[in-house]
Design a protein around this motif. Sequence first.
Motif, mmCIF file in Angstrom:
data_model
loop_
_atom_site.group_PDB
_atom_site.id
_atom_site.type_symbol
_atom_site.label_atom_id
_atom_site.label_comp_id
_atom_site.label_asym_id
_atom_site.label_seq_id
_atom_site.Cartn_x
_atom_site.Cartn_y
_atom_site.Cartn_z
ATOM 1 N N ASN A 223 0.848 -1.196 0.000
ATOM 2 C CA ASN A 223 0.000 0.000 0.000
ATOM 3 C C ASN A 223 0.881 1.244 0.000
ATOM 4 O O ASN A 223 1.074 1.882 1.024
ATOM 5 N N THR A 224 1.381 1.608 -1.151
ATOM 6 C CA THR A 224 2.288 2.755 -1.222
ATOM 7 C C THR A 224 1.650 3.978 -1.876
ATOM 8 O O THR A 224 2.300 5.009 -2.010
ATOM 9 N N GLU A 225 0.368 3.890 -2.283
ATOM 10 C CA GLU A 225 -0.266 5.055 -2.901
ATOM 11 C C GLU A 225 -0.496 6.141 -1.854
ATOM 12 O O GLU A 225 -0.519 5.889 -0.658
ATOM 13 N N THR A 226 -0.668 7.367 -2.325
ATOM 14 C CA THR A 226 -0.832 8.507 -1.433
ATOM 15 C C THR A 226 -2.275 8.588 -0.945
ATOM 16 O O THR A 226 -3.214 8.411 -1.710
ATOM 17 N N VAL A 227 -2.434 8.834 0.340
ATOM 18 C CA VAL A 227 -3.755 9.017 0.943
ATOM 19 C C VAL A 227 -3.758 10.327 1.720
ATOM 20 O O VAL A 227 -2.711 10.874 2.060
ATOM 21 N N GLU A 228 -4.971 10.852 1.948
ATOM 22 C CA GLU A 228 -5.114 12.046 2.765
ATOM 23 C C GLU A 228 -5.690 11.648 4.107
ATOM 24 O O GLU A 228 -6.760 11.049 4.177
ATOM 25 N N ALA A 229 -4.979 11.960 5.146
ATOM 26 C CA ALA A 229 -5.455 11.688 6.506
ATOM 27 C C ALA A 229 -5.972 12.994 7.092
ATOM 28 O O ALA A 229 -5.262 14.003 7.099
ATOM 29 N N LYS A 230 -7.207 12.977 7.567
ATOM 30 C CA LYS A 230 -7.808 14.175 8.149
ATOM 31 C C LYS A 230 -7.958 13.984 9.650
ATOM 32 O O LYS A 230 -8.626 13.054 10.099
ATOM 33 N N ILE A 231 -7.302 14.841 10.398
ATOM 34 C CA ILE A 231 -7.383 14.832 11.856
ATOM 35 C C ILE A 231 -7.922 16.189 12.273
ATOM 36 O O ILE A 231 -7.225 17.199 12.140
ATOM 37 N N GLN A 232 -9.159 16.209 12.701
ATOM 38 C CA GLN A 232 -9.906 17.422 13.005
ATOM 39 C C GLN A 232 -9.856 18.348 11.786
ATOM 40 O O GLN A 232 -10.445 18.028 10.766
ATOM 41 N N ARG A 233 -9.167 19.455 11.846
ATOM 42 C CA ARG A 233 -9.115 20.366 10.694
ATOM 43 C C ARG A 233 -7.826 20.239 9.896
ATOM 44 O O ARG A 233 -7.649 20.903 8.884
ATOM 45 N N LEU A 234 -6.942 19.379 10.334
ATOM 46 C CA LEU A 234 -5.650 19.207 9.692
ATOM 47 C C LEU A 234 -5.734 18.089 8.655
ATOM 48 O O LEU A 234 -6.204 17.002 8.942
ATOM 49 N N THR A 235 -5.288 18.377 7.421
ATOM 50 C CA THR A 235 -5.265 17.370 6.367
ATOM 51 C C THR A 235 -3.815 17.122 5.970
ATOM 52 O O THR A 235 -3.085 18.058 5.637
ATOM 53 N N ILE A 236 -3.410 15.853 6.025
ATOM 54 C CA ILE A 236 -2.035 15.478 5.720
ATOM 55 C C ILE A 236 -2.047 14.469 4.588
ATOM 56 O O ILE A 236 -2.779 13.490 4.631
ATOM 57 N N SER A 237 -1.237 14.726 3.551
ATOM 58 C CA SER A 237 -1.061 13.752 2.472
ATOM 59 C C SER A 237 0.215 12.964 2.742
ATOM 60 O O SER A 237 1.276 13.545 2.973
ATOM 61 N N MET A 238 0.085 11.642 2.715
ATOM 62 C CA MET A 238 1.231 10.783 2.990
ATOM 63 C C MET A 238 1.005 9.441 2.312
ATOM 64 O O MET A 238 -0.128 9.091 1.986
ATOM 65 N N PRO A 239 2.071 8.686 2.103
ATOM 66 C CA PRO A 239 1.878 7.324 1.590
ATOM 67 C C PRO A 239 1.115 6.471 2.603
ATOM 68 O O PRO A 239 1.273 6.636 3.812
ATOM 69 N N CYS A 240 0.286 5.598 2.098
ATOM 70 C CA CYS A 240 -0.527 4.746 2.964
ATOM 71 C C CYS A 240 0.352 3.905 3.887
ATOM 72 O O CYS A 240 -0.032 3.600 5.010
ATOM 73 N N MET A 241 1.554 3.555 3.415
ATOM 74 C CA MET A 241 2.475 2.756 4.220
ATOM 75 C C MET A 241 2.825 3.473 5.523
ATOM 76 O O MET A 241 2.886 2.859 6.587
#
Length: 85
Positions: free
Chosen positions: A28-46
């Motif tokens: 799972n190396t594709e990029t995902v967006e993780a949303k924590i409250q109002r913060l959105t972080i793009s990172m590899p799923c790994m």
Amino acid sequence: MTTNRGAKLKLGGAVAVTLLCLIGARRNTETVEAKIQRLTISMPCMFLLSGTMASGFVSGVPFTVIFKGRSVGGSRDRARGGDPD
């Protein structure tokens, strides 16, 4: 070194789960967006999976150490004349 069967099964299970987690994380190396409250972080799923696994390990180890010697059936043990904690 002599170990009992239960210890070997626990070790084998831990190794198997670790390998499955590593294989799943590597695939799972594709990029995902993780949303924590109002913060959105793009990172590899790994990284997200590895962080989740690490946080579970860090929170699980102290939990098992704290509750290791406690009896599950405490009231039954006292009814049979066991030692009340």
